[in-house]
Scaffold this active site. Structure first.
Site, PDB file in Angstrom:
ATOM      1  N   SER A  50      47.738  63.019  17.663  1.00  0.00           N
ATOM      2  CA  SER A  50      49.276  63.963  17.489  1.00  0.00           C
ATOM      3  C   SER A  50      49.234  65.307  17.639  1.00  0.00           C
ATOM      4  CB  SER A  50      50.018  63.305  16.195  1.00  0.00           C
ATOM      5  OG  SER A  50      51.220  63.809  16.111  1.00  0.00           O
ATOM      6  N   ASP A  97      54.970  67.318  21.266  1.00  0.00           N
ATOM      7  CA  ASP A  97      53.344  67.484  20.771  1.00  0.00           C
ATOM      8  C   ASP A  97      52.723  66.362  21.739  1.00  0.00           C
ATOM      9  OD1 ASP A  97      54.615  65.015  19.832  1.00  0.00           O
ATOM     10  OD2 ASP A  97      53.554  64.914  18.102  1.00  0.00           O
TER      11      ASP A  97
END
Length: 459
Positions: free
Chosen positions: A106, A251
């Site tokens: 992530s 992201d």
């Protein structure tokens, strides 16, 4: 260097010693444990698992280990290659695989990677299932198949196109309005899989003028990949110079969406979900859900449409569980995560972009004008370092007693709702700290509430 095992998967820094970092041995062990968990759910069945990854540098190495291990366990693999987290979740649903593994850390820096585990619904594992996988990994109670029963591999590198097609079909997405608005859109994809997905999505939505920053999926992150204001100064400047109407930043795995206004200011990560929810509820009023650490602006918007807002424990799996329980139309988390059940039960920056652009086009407002339509709240984020031997549960219990006359919620740590704002306290599972989030209508008041709690907790 770090290795963190949790119910949702395993993450850590690449290299180092087995059991202390995310090494090849740990990757194989955890993948084999997941495979064993799948087989125990329905013994004797031939299983299939979708695997996709973000573009970080260690991705190919981790991908090869995971796929090889699954095949060695007799499980067929749908290899999605470079794919966003929501794309893998969608693939599990549409290709009817029995689970999925997403290889992404992530927003963590480049030295990190992780295995995120999905069930047959394309959702993260429940607490019970996650603990079962952890126990199988701990005991190494798994086995590999003989040569006659090895799993097969099928490569499908363009499933993002199917993902985008499903978004375009949504009743909320108005391609004509977006196309006619003639938006100039800037994007920053931190050289990960957003660089593959966002340009395709925007073109499918009718956006002809795209200013691209860092869309080459090399995994060489040009700045801290967490989409926070302090990391977005470059795109903010580009938006002003290029006179773009809006900016989108994701992201590395594209489940979080940050929006930037036409003047380079931040729309506000907490308000990504608020704006998307406002648009969806204007067409289909219904209940909403976010977690206890997210802004109450979503509650205000939901009440505007005469529906109910519900708060869940922090964590996507908890938000999804609550959404199903209350039949929520839309939900998510205040970190820019939008969950639209009509598409799938997972945070999805791509659907967030489609909803927001539809909203912006139909409102005929600038981003800054749209943002001013929403109630303003300010969140103060803090933490308390716990002295050695101090029990965080005891600290939270003492605070609960101290403020017992206020509205108390204990489903996830301790949340106290005051007349002028709220404070949410959660102990960390990996560090000797208590995280403290406070929200109020001014930044000064939010900080005051947080400091009041910190002072009381550290007496």
């Amino acid at each position: 260097m770090t290795l963190i095992k949790s119910i949702s998967g395993i993450r850590g820094t690449i290299g180092g010693r087995v059991g202390e970092n995310l090494t090849p041995v740990d990757i194989v062990r955890f993948t084999a444990a997941y495979a064993e968990w799948l087989k125990q759910r329905n013994n004797g069945k031939r299983y299939g698992v979708a695997v996709g990854r973000d573009a970080r540098i260690s991705g190919e190495m981790v991908n090869n280990l995971v796929i090889g291990t699954l095949m060695g366990c007799g499980i067929d693999v749908l290899n999605l290659g470079l794919a966003t987290t929501p794309t893998v979740e969608m693939a599990v649903i549409h290709e009817k695989t029995d689970g999925g593994i997403i290889l992404t850390a992530s927003h963590n820096p480049r030295q990190w990677n992780a295995l995120k585990l999905l069930n047959e619904k394309g959702e993260f594992l429940s607490d019970t299932d996650g603990r079962m996988v952890l126990e199988i990994a701990r005991s190494e109670n798994f086995s590999f198949t003989d040569v006659e029963k090895l799993g097969a591999i099928h490569d499908e590198y363009s499933f993002v196109n199917e993902h985008i097609e499903q978004i375009i079909k949504l009743k909320y997405v108005d391609v004509d309005a977006i196309s006619n608005a003639n938006f100039k859109v800037a994007i920053d994809c931190v050289n990960s899989v957003g660089g593959i997905a966002l340009p395709r999505l925007l073109k499918a939505l009718g956006v002809k003028n795209i200013v691209e920053l860092y869309t080459d999926p090399t995994g060489d992150f040009p700045h801290n990949p967490e989409p926070l204001p302090e990391h977005l100064t470059e795109i903010s400047k580009v938006i002003q110079e290029q006179k773009a109407d809006v900016g989108f930043v994701v992201d590395p795995d594209v489940d979080r969406l940050a929006i930037i206004n036409e003047d380079g200011s931040m729309f506000g990560e907490e308000y990504t979900l608020v704006a998307c929810a406002d648009y969806v509820l204007s067409q289909n009023p219904g209940n909403t859900v976010s977690n206890l650490s997210s802004t109450v602006a979503l509650r205000d918007i939901t009440h505007k449409y005469g529906k109910e807002y519900f708060a869940s424990a922090v964590g996507e799996v908890n938000v999804v569980t609550k959404m199903k329980e209350v039949n929520a139309i839309i939900g998510g988390e205040g970190n820019g995560g939008v969950i639209l059940p009509e598409l799938h039960y997972g945070r999805d920056a791509l659907v967030g972009i489609a909803l927001f652009l539809s909203h912006l086009a139909k409102s005929r407002m600038k981003c800054t004008e749209l943002r001013r339509q929403y109630p303003s709240y300010f969140i103060s984020k803090n933490k308390i370092e716990l002295k050695q031997g101090l029990n965080p549960d005891a600290v939270l219990e003492r605070l609960k007693e101290k403020f017992s006359t206020e509205k108390i919620n204990t489903i996830d740590g301790l949340r106290i709702d005051f007349a002028e704002g709220w404070v949410h306290m959660r102990k960390s599972n990996t560090e000797p700290i208590i995280r403290i989030y406070a929200e109020a209508q001014t930044a000064a008041k939010a900080n005051e509430l947080a400091q009041q709690i910190i002072k009381e907790a550290t007496k």
